[in-house]
Write an enzyme that holds these catalytic residues in place. Structure first.
Site, short mmCIF file in Angstrom:
data_model
loop_
_atom_site.label_atom_id
_atom_site.label_comp_id
_atom_site.label_asym_id
_atom_site.label_seq_id
_atom_site.Cartn_x
_atom_site.Cartn_y
_atom_site.Cartn_z
CE LYS A 1 -2.28 -2.36 3.50
NZ LYS A 1 -2.84 -2.38 4.86
N GLY A 2 2.13 1.11 0.29
CA GLY A 2 2.99 2.27 0.52
C GLY A 2 3.08 3.28 -0.62
CD GLU B 1 7.78 -0.45 -3.23
OE1 GLU B 1 7.03 0.36 -2.65
OE2 GLU B 1 8.09 -1.54 -2.73
CG ASP B 2 6.79 2.58 0.03
OD1 ASP B 2 7.52 1.76 -0.57
OD2 ASP B 2 6.18 2.28 1.07
CG ASP C 1 15.14 -0.84 3.81
OD1 ASP C 1 15.85 0.08 4.21
OD2 ASP C 1 14.88 -1.85 4.49
CE LYS D 1 15.01 2.98 4.74
NZ LYS D 1 14.50 2.69 6.10
CG PHE E 1 11.35 2.50 10.17
CD1 PHE E 1 11.46 1.38 9.36
CD2 PHE E 1 10.07 2.92 10.53
CE1 PHE E 1 10.34 0.70 8.91
CE2 PHE E 1 8.94 2.25 10.09
CZ PHE E 1 9.08 1.13 9.28
NE ARG F 1 -0.25 1.86 5.07
CZ ARG F 1 0.77 1.12 4.67
NH1 ARG F 1 1.72 1.65 3.93
NH2 ARG F 1 0.86 -0.14 5.02
P1 IMP Z 1 12.95 -3.72 0.53
O1 IMP Z 1 12.44 -4.96 -0.12
O2 IMP Z 1 13.81 -4.05 1.74
O3 IMP Z 1 13.66 -2.78 -0.41
O4 IMP Z 1 11.75 -3.03 1.23
C1 IMP Z 1 10.84 -2.27 0.63
C2 IMP Z 1 9.62 -2.12 1.54
O5 IMP Z 1 9.95 -2.06 2.93
C3 IMP Z 1 8.98 -0.80 1.23
O6 IMP Z 1 8.03 -0.93 0.22
C4 IMP Z 1 8.36 -0.42 2.56
O7 IMP Z 1 7.05 -0.97 2.66
C5 IMP Z 1 9.21 -1.07 3.60
N1 IMP Z 1 10.14 -0.08 4.22
C6 IMP Z 1 11.48 0.00 4.05
N2 IMP Z 1 11.99 1.04 4.74
C7 IMP Z 1 10.96 1.63 5.35
C8 IMP Z 1 10.84 2.80 6.22
O8 IMP Z 1 11.81 3.50 6.56
N3 IMP Z 1 9.58 3.10 6.65
C9 IMP Z 1 8.49 2.38 6.30
N4 IMP Z 1 8.54 1.30 5.49
C10 IMP Z 1 9.77 0.93 5.03
MG MG Z 2 5.74 -1.07 1.03
#
Ligand code: IMP
Ligand code: MG
Length: 185
Positions: free
Chosen positions: A47-48, A103-104, A107, A135, A156, A169
């Site tokens: 949903k982000g 994407e939001d 990470d 990030k 975070f 959100r």
């Molecule tokens: P990744 O697969 O580790 O790159 O994670 C991506 C997902 O992790 C994002 O779509 C977010 O939903 C969540 N996420 C990563 N960092 C944060 C943060 O700082 N705040 C909130 N959600 C995060």
């Molecule tokens: Mg997300």
């Protein structure tokens, strides 16, 4: 009424900065995708991405279609290594489609490296990624998004679609919560 702003320790990115970053990405997308005859699909990851997706689609001038997928990601502040598809993209014309995954935040890179590969295997003509936040210091797998709004350090963050435990959100800016909020859940 509980004021969410009071749980925020510091504002990291203002509404104005977010708006400028979205305008910039939309202009780059308009410049990058000329009239190929193919369809351009903005594919939001629920949903982000919904806030960024809503803002971005209004600023892109060329015609686009929109769709959504849902994948599993975070529980609390801990990341998991694997990706589950909870809502898939169901359409048959992927070879005639240029996809931009929206994407939001990127990470670890797990979610997007998996999804980009998945969509290419399904036959999409091209797959790129637009993320509001990045990030890069947190990567566990190599992944470089094509369009990045704003790079941030290893915090975070919440707001502009991003949640902590499904909350915050709807904050219009990006902020870091007070430490006691993260630790008392
Ligand atoms: P990744 O697969 O580790 O790159 O994670 C991506 C997902 O992790 C994002 O779509 C977010 O939903 C969540 N996420 C990563 N960092 C944060 C943060 O700082 N705040 C909130 N959600 C995060
Ligand atoms: Mg997300």
């Amino acid at each position: 009424m509980h004021d969410m702003n009071e749980d925020v320790e510091k504002k990291l990115i203002t509404e104005e900065e977010l708006d400028r970053a979205v305008t910039d990405i939309a202009a780059r997308i308009d410049a990058d995708y000329d009239d190929s005859g193919r369809k351009l699909l903005l594919l939001g990851i629920l949903k982000g991405s919904v806030v960024f997706m809503g803002d971005l689609m209004k600023k892109i001038r060329r015609p686009v279609e929109i769709d959504f997928m849902k994948v599993s990601s975070y529980t609390g502040t801990l990341t998991r290594g694997r990706v589950d598809i909870l809502l898939d993209l169901r359409r048959g014309d992927l070879h005639n489609l240029d996809i931009i995954v929206v994407e939001d935040i990127v990470d670890s890179g797990n979610t997007l490296s998996y999804l980009v590969n998945y969509l290419k295997l399904k036959g999409a003509n091209s797959v790129r990624c637009a993320t509001m936040l990045d990030k890069p210091s947190r990567r566990k797998v190599p992944f470089t998004p094509d369009y990045v709004g704003i790079e941030i350090p290893d915090y975070f963050v919440v707001g502009y679609g991003l949640d902590y435990d499904e909350k915050y959100r709807t904050l219009p800016y990006v902020g870091v919560l007070k430490p006691e909020i993260y630790s008392t859940r």
